[in-house]
Design an enzyme around this catalytic site. Structure first.
Site, mmCIF file in Angstrom:
data_model
loop_
_atom_site.group_PDB
_atom_site.id
_atom_site.type_symbol
_atom_site.label_atom_id
_atom_site.label_comp_id
_atom_site.label_asym_id
_atom_site.label_seq_id
_atom_site.Cartn_x
_atom_site.Cartn_y
_atom_site.Cartn_z
ATOM 1 N N GLU A 58 -79.961 5.992 132.983
ATOM 2 C CA GLU A 58 -80.062 7.186 132.119
ATOM 3 C C GLU A 58 -81.402 7.216 131.392
ATOM 4 O OE1 GLU A 58 -76.380 6.674 130.050
ATOM 5 O OE2 GLU A 58 -75.260 7.302 131.825
ATOM 6 N N GLY A 118 -69.032 1.644 130.962
ATOM 7 C CA GLY A 118 -69.426 2.738 130.080
ATOM 8 C C GLY A 118 -68.222 3.364 129.407
ATOM 9 N N GLU A 176 -75.872 -0.756 139.340
ATOM 10 C CA GLU A 176 -75.177 0.475 138.971
ATOM 11 C C GLU A 176 -75.656 1.631 139.851
ATOM 12 O OE1 GLU A 176 -73.570 0.600 134.666
ATOM 13 O OE2 GLU A 176 -75.649 1.230 134.645
ATOM 14 N N SER A 184 -68.274 3.615 136.734
ATOM 15 C CA SER A 184 -66.839 3.926 136.710
ATOM 16 C C SER A 184 -65.952 2.700 136.964
ATOM 17 C CB SER A 184 -66.513 5.053 137.688
ATOM 18 O OG SER A 184 -67.275 6.193 137.347
ATOM 19 N N GLY A 186 -70.137 7.357 135.303
ATOM 20 C CA GLY A 186 -69.516 8.407 134.490
ATOM 21 C C GLY A 186 -68.497 9.254 135.236
ATOM 22 N N ASN A 234 -71.061 -0.809 127.370
ATOM 23 C CA ASN A 234 -72.216 0.049 127.089
ATOM 24 C C ASN A 234 -71.694 1.328 126.442
ATOM 25 O OD1 ASN A 234 -74.527 1.554 127.033
ATOM 26 N ND2 ASN A 234 -74.642 1.862 129.258
ATOM 27 N N TRP A 235 -71.807 1.382 125.118
ATOM 28 C CA TRP A 235 -71.242 2.538 124.394
ATOM 29 C C TRP A 235 -72.135 3.767 124.476
ATOM 30 C CZ3 TRP A 235 -69.202 0.209 119.096
ATOM 31 C CH2 TRP A 235 -68.094 -0.610 119.365
ATOM 32 N N LYS A 236 -73.338 3.616 124.994
ATOM 33 C CA LYS A 236 -74.289 4.741 125.063
ATOM 34 C C LYS A 236 -74.448 5.339 123.656
ATOM 35 C CE LYS A 236 -73.074 5.079 129.858
ATOM 36 N NZ LYS A 236 -73.020 5.823 131.087
ATOM 37 N N HIS A 279 -81.682 0.959 132.131
ATOM 38 C CA HIS A 279 -80.506 1.764 132.491
ATOM 39 C C HIS A 279 -80.961 3.059 133.156
ATOM 40 C CE1 HIS A 279 -76.892 4.141 132.289
ATOM 41 N NE2 HIS A 279 -76.224 3.016 132.132
HETATM 42 P P1 PGA Z 1 -69.476 4.386 133.319
HETATM 43 O O1 PGA Z 1 -70.917 3.973 132.779
HETATM 44 O O2 PGA Z 1 -68.606 3.161 133.262
HETATM 45 O O3 PGA Z 1 -69.015 5.455 132.391
HETATM 46 O O4 PGA Z 1 -69.662 4.869 134.720
HETATM 47 C C1 PGA Z 1 -71.539 2.803 133.198
HETATM 48 C C2 PGA Z 1 -72.953 2.757 132.699
HETATM 49 O O5 PGA Z 1 -73.634 3.793 132.728
HETATM 50 O O6 PGA Z 1 -73.428 1.712 132.249
#
Ligand code: PGA
Length: 264
Positions: A107, A245, A176, A224, A182, A8-10, A105
């Protein structure tokens, strides 16, 4: 069951050249991993270039490396409506070669006020278009009263409400916990915590998807996930893969996760 590792590159990287180079770095290793299906989810804008600029095999159903999107809208213009400024339909995504889409997601739920009902509509539209759905769930905090379990249950029940049984073969659940996203590898959920949550998720899924399908739905972990914690999460946490991520933007780290997973 093949493991699934999703990148997931966001909202990264900022340049298409960098997206191509990260993708090429991942593909080199991912295409050799016979026990892992790798799904790279770049920003919408890069899907076409990543699908066409690299090997023709990318995106094909027999390829080890698939493309996915990070969201999709709940209406397909094929249904006769297209007046949704700024949105991308599941059919448009399919045409780029994307096979998967991340929906719900945290976010988006937190920053864009995406509700369970919106998530449900998006999941339905994505399935109608023939996409596989990576359905994200996760609690904000683990309270001592175990209220978070109820929160997860409601996310699952409302997110999957009215979904036709035939579509469950195209469903991946991404657990998640928001508090673990993050951060550093050491801040991820513990294997024991993930194992317990996996059992709870399957128990919640059972009346919705049916006993026969409950164990066929992959549950992947995100928050993470890094090279240092994935082995324990796979072996002791019982997950079928990861939603990665920050580590997915560094091919060396992401590829390490792929190799560790492939060797288990
Ligand atoms: P992260 O993100 O690996 O940086 O914790 C995961 C995600 O939000 O999908």
């Amino acid at each position: 069951m093949k493991k699934i590792i999703v990148a997931n590159w966001k909202m990264n990287p900022q340049k298409v050249e960098d997206a191509k180079s990260i993708f090429a770095g991942i593909k080199k290793v991912a295409s050799k991993m016979s026990k892992v299906e790798t799904v790279v989810c770049p920003p919408f804008l890069y899907l076409n270039s990543l699908g066409s600029s690299t090997s023709k095999s990318v995106g094909k159903s027999n390829s080890q490396v698939k493309l996915g999107a990070q969201d999709a809208f709940w209406v397909n213009p094929m249904e006769g409506k297209g007046s949704f400024t700024g949105e991308i339909s599941p059919d448009m995504l399919k045409m780029t070669g994307a096979k998967y889409v991340i929906i719900g997601h945290s976010e988006r739920r937190e920053n864009l006020v995406e509700t369970n009902e919106m998530v449900n509509r998006k999941i339905k539209a994505a399935f109608e278009a023939g996409l596989k759905v990576i359905f994200c769930i996760g609690e904000k905090e683990r309270d001592a009263e175990h209220e978070y379990l109820r929160f997860i249950k409601i996310e699952i029940e409302e997110g999957l409400k009215g979904i036709k049984k035939i579509n469950f073969k195209n469903l991946v659940i991404a657990y998640e916990p928001i508090w673990a996203i993050g951060k550093k590898g050491a801040d991820a959920d513990t294997p024991a915590g993930v194992l317990e949550m996996g059992l709870y998720i399957r128990k919640t899924l059972q009346p919705i998807v049916g006993k026969d399908l409950t164990h066929d739905i992959p549950i992947i972990y995100g928050g993470s996930a890094e090279p240092g914690n994935v082995e324990a999460l796979l072996k002791e946490g019982g997950v079928q893969g990861f939603l990665v991520g920050h580590a997915s933007l560094k091919p060396s780290q992401f590829n390490e996760i792929l190799k560790i997973t492939n060797n288990i």
